[in-house]
Write a protein that holds these residues in place. Structure first.
Motif: not given
Length: 353
Positions: A1-7, A173-187, A223-226
């Motif tokens: 969900m985009k940040r303007d719609k989150t709780r 909070s979901i984090k990884s030291s792998d940048v691409l993995m972190a991006i995909k997880a947030h998406e 940038y993706e609104g997340i």
């Protein structure tokens, strides 16, 4: 969900989610029970632009110190807790504004319920945090390794444990030291939940390397609104995390106000100590707190400098033993090199009035 719609979640007066400004966080590297050093670091971080600060709470002495720390700081305080649910309860009783604790590592459901009960009574949100390095063995086995999908499943499982007791004042909070993995997880997780997200790339390393990894990862996600709040994790002075985080937010148009420094790369035409001059200018502007956007430029060439930095509100273009002070494309004066910084500061004082 985009940040303007989150709780919307209220953390000690700082609201995140629902389109509120993206809040900037850091974490102290002091011993929390050392109240003097912890307060000093928090106040330094707050002066740099930190919105929310987290401290480690590994034992009862640290949990009890929260009460005194809270008296001496001006930004919301988060208690970072692992394994011992009693530390979460004690932190809440001592006035913390949010706790970071995972239901899955604090024992049985009775422990989770006890924390939820105290948090509800005090109006304290709970942040659950899942790192790629701490996934459950069952999830790693299910996905054949550490994956973005596994991180998301683990996080939503922790959320469900709180929701079971009717608790929804949650930050994820979901984090990884792998940048691409972190991006995909947030998406992925943004499509599955409306809780606000605390965004960061974990274990990024020293300031130079870590700032780059964080800017890429956090920048793409935002940038993706997340994402509703961020922490840049660096091995170094926590204030560096705030400087980097502010630049990420500013360059994405998500934070306004302050002085932004631009400077040209050095080249064969440079006839002044441009690196040293830019560093000294940076030291000067760090001492200003302004509520509007100001662009400052430091250029190494008096021929092209003012033209290349025509959008700057104030700038310096260096020459041989001298430099030009300019506003936009208008040259104000020519000044000997050893007087450039002083004259620049005079003009900056006039500009910010």
């Amino acid at each position: 969900m985009k940040r303007d719609k989150t709780r919307v979640v209220n953390i000690g007066g700082v609201k995140i989610g629902g389109g509120n400004p993206v809040a900037l966080q850091s974490m102290c590297n002091t011993k929390t029970e050392n109240v003097k050093d912890t307060v000093a670091q928090i106040n330094r971080l707050a002066a740099a632009g930190c919105d929310i600060i987290r401290v480690a709470v590994p034992h009862m002495e640290a949990a009890k110190a929260i009460k005194e720390i809270k008296k001496q700081i001006s930004i919301p305080l988060v208690a970072d807790i692992h394994f011992d649910y009693k530390l979460a309860i004690e932190s809440i009783k001592n006035g913390v504004d949010k706790v970071r604790i995972n239901p899955g590592n604090i024992g049985n459901t009775a422990n989770v319920e006890a924390v939820v009960r105290e948090a509800k009574a005090a109006g304290v949100p709970i942040r659950i945090g899942v790192n790629s390095g701490s996934l459950e063995k069952s999830i790693i086995a299910k996905y054949g390794g550490v994956t973005a999908e596994g991180i998301v499943e683990s996080a939503l499982g922790e959320v469900a444990a709180l929701e079971h007791f009717g608790f929804e004042d949650i930050v994820i909070s979901i984090k990884s030291s792998d940048v691409l993995m972190a991006i995909k997880a947030h998406e992925l997780i943004s499509e599955k939940t409306g809780y606000p997200l605390h965004v960061g790339i974990t274990e990024t390393g020293l300031v130079s390397e870590g700032s780059i990894k964080s800017a890429i990862g956090i920048g793409v996600i935002l940038y993706e609104g997340i994402g509703d709040t961020i922490r840049v994790s660096l091995t170094g002075d926590p204030v560096e995390e705030i400087y980097t985080g502010k630049q990420i937010l500013k360059n994405l148009g998500l934070r306004r106000g302050g002085i932004n420094l631009v400077s040209c790369p050095t080249c064969g035409r440079t006839n002044i100590d441009l690196i040293g001059l830019a560093s000294r200018v940076k030291s000067v502007i760090d001492g200003y707190d302004v509520d509007r956007d100001i662009k400052v430029a430091v250029m190494g060439c008096v021929v092209n400098g003012p033209g290349e930095a025509r959008e700057a509100d104030l700038g310096i273009a260096g020459g041989i033993g001298e430099g030009l002070i300019f506003r936009k494309e208008e040259i104000i004066c020519k000044v000997p090199e050893d007087q450039l910084l002083e004259r620049f500061k005079q003009e900056l004082d006039l500009l910010v009035k």
